[in-house]
Design an enzyme around this catalytic site. Sequence first.
Site, PDB file in Angstrom:
ATOM      1  N   GLU A  60       0.813  -1.222   0.000  1.00 52.76           N
ATOM      2  CA  GLU A  60       0.000   0.000   0.000  1.00 52.76           C
ATOM      3  C   GLU A  60       0.845   1.270   0.000  1.00 52.76           C
ATOM      4  O   GLU A  60       0.509   2.253  -0.669  1.00 52.76           O
ATOM      5  CB  GLU A  60      -0.941   0.003   1.216  1.00 52.76           C
ATOM      6  CG  GLU A  60      -2.071  -1.020   1.143  1.00 52.76           C
ATOM      7  CD  GLU A  60      -1.672  -2.410   1.599  1.00 52.76           C
ATOM      8  OE1 GLU A  60      -0.513  -2.601   2.028  1.00 52.76           O
ATOM      9  OE2 GLU A  60      -2.524  -3.320   1.534  1.00 52.76           O
ATOM     10  N   HIS A 129     -11.309  -4.474   8.871  1.00 54.48           N
ATOM     11  CA  HIS A 129     -12.011  -4.130   7.628  1.00 54.48           C
ATOM     12  C   HIS A 129     -13.146  -3.135   7.872  1.00 54.48           C
ATOM     13  O   HIS A 129     -13.969  -2.931   7.005  1.00 54.48           O
ATOM     14  CB  HIS A 129     -12.593  -5.387   6.984  1.00 54.48           C
ATOM     15  CG  HIS A 129     -11.586  -6.276   6.332  1.00 54.48           C
ATOM     16  ND1 HIS A 129     -10.615  -6.933   7.033  1.00 54.48           N
ATOM     17  CD2 HIS A 129     -11.395  -6.612   5.026  1.00 54.48           C
ATOM     18  CE1 HIS A 129      -9.885  -7.653   6.193  1.00 54.48           C
ATOM     19  NE2 HIS A 129     -10.330  -7.471   4.974  1.00 54.48           N
TER      20      HIS A 129
END
Lengths: 326, 358
Positions: A60, A129
């Site tokens: 990322e 999440h």
Amino acid sequence: MTDITLVEAVNLALMREMERDPEMVVLGQDIGINGGVFRATVGLLEKFGSERVLDTPLAENMIAGAAVGMAAQGLHPVAEIQFMGFIYPTIDQMVSHASRMRNRTRGRITCPMVLRAPYGGGIHAPEHHSESTEAMFAHIPGLRVVIPSSPTRAYGLLLAAIRNPDPVVFLEPKRIYRLMKQAVEDNGEEFPLDTCFVLRPGSDITLVSWGAMLHETQQAAEQLAGEGIDAEVIDLATIKPIDMQTILESVGRTGRCVIVQEAARTCSVSAEIAARLAEEGLMSLFAPIRRVTGYDTVMPMFRLEGHYMPDTARIVQAVKQTMEFA
Amino acid sequence: MKQAITFSVESHRFLGPDGQPEGDLPPLAEDKDALHALYRNMVLTRLYDERAIALQRTGQIGTFASSLGQEAIGAGVGHAMRPEDIIIPSFRENGALLFRRFRIRDLLLYWGGDERGMANPELGDDFPICVPISTHTTQAAGVAFAVKYRKQPRVVVCLLGDGGTSKGDFYEAINLAGIWHLPLVFVINNNQWAISVPRAIQTQSETLAQKAIAAGIPGLQIDGNDALAVRHYVAEAIETARNGGGPTLIEALSYRLCHHTTADDATRYRSDEELQAHWKLEPVARLKRFMIGRDMWSEAQESELIRQCKEEIEQEVRHYLDSEPPKPTSMFDSLYAELPDELRAQRQSLVGKESNND
């Protein structure tokens, strides 16, 4: 014009802008052949090819850093981070570079990039999440942070984010990715950034929210209407910079304000709005500002997430407490 | 058992510490103009570093990072690049920056605490100095993607230190450079020290160059105190990249003869013996000996060069010292393309405080 979901509106905006702007590329994990884990980028690879639709290695920080480099060259990269829980490695790039590049070169090099990520809870996803940490980005000078709450606004705001000459963090409330459908005209028209949207006019109290929580906030407003309380509902939409004019004007009329957010409370966007109301709108308030927020706890795993996330009942209760002040 | 893979890492140099050739020399060794340009840059860099430290010691700039002992790396890289190429520097590549369009006055402005030092429009696409270690490496990959995307015959050169190779950013960047076959050259200034942390406890890897192997890109080691080797191998990597041959990682072995910055005291953590031993390997004297040995340089030329460089530096220092102070409101004016409303009031409050500002 067909009725589409929020995630389809994201896809439509990406599709539209890639057609219009040959300098636009999209990059991220699983965004190519898989079309993104939420299918936000579905069809892009087939239409625009692997030159412009870039499946990246799983890193990322690198996705953000590469986007900074592309943007510095004048490309318009739209980078996807798969979930906000995985966005933290990008913060170094966003704080140290994306947000500063224009300033530290006095405009010689700029960073017209978008960092997209689905965020928020309520879909019973695995650990990490479900967070709502938009305030971390809202704290960074030089960035813009945008959160749509409907298909039409997702389309118009994402177009605006991509066309903006500065870095934009675009957070998509995944709980409502497919909750509702709206007729979205694919006309390529962007919505203004830095502007709130008044979703429901009202005269008794101002409710400010953003993202998925607007769903509960609007439900609460409907319920309250049945009880004779006329709530105005404002979608903050751009959480950085904040359009305080619209909020102050509304609270100037209603004299009461409840801010609803999914995120934890301390040092959050609701805290900022409350502080600014106190600084600039205190004299028009009939009652203390109330906040309905997630708790200052770790976002629980999904068995408890229903207890964590604000619901309509909590919003209604906060409004009633606020209305008790004469 | 089958060997899955074996690898080797080449190590190159042309000139020994005494300036004597070791083996065949590249055509560059006969190119007097090129050697003079390299040498001039190294001397200028050393004198500039010295002057900048004096400016710091007298409170006229802030913390400064010298490149003492590592001048051949900056010179070789800067000379090997074409004007249209793009440099993505760290903060210890003074010579390379001087070969680009960075002026000494720009660098002094920057170290003097002024954003305008990285603002000169003449700098084109060259990146500003990067302070957070290795965070620029992934950006370099993005820049290289952009030039490749636009089919421009340009190459991106990213400079970093040995400490920078321990960061995930670096691995992520070389990994991407390999997969996307980018026109990108990484040059590591392995000066053996990351502030007080020596190379030996930075990694167990025998060379830093071999880290390239894991990313599937070529990696080689060169003597970073041999300007000929730096110029030759960096140019080779740049031209490979320009011709579609993809990225290269070059580890240039050198030694930090200075403190980490003016805020550091290296005597706390390394011995004088070690320092003195490395002075015998330093790059400026090495190239000078080589050129004198080949009748390409004289002491008279040396004196004249030093005089010229000092004069240039003093002119630049005067430009720096005479520069207008930055406007306080400038902290707002390049933050966004258009200042958001909520910041107008903050800017206005600063204008109110500093009545001399617009």
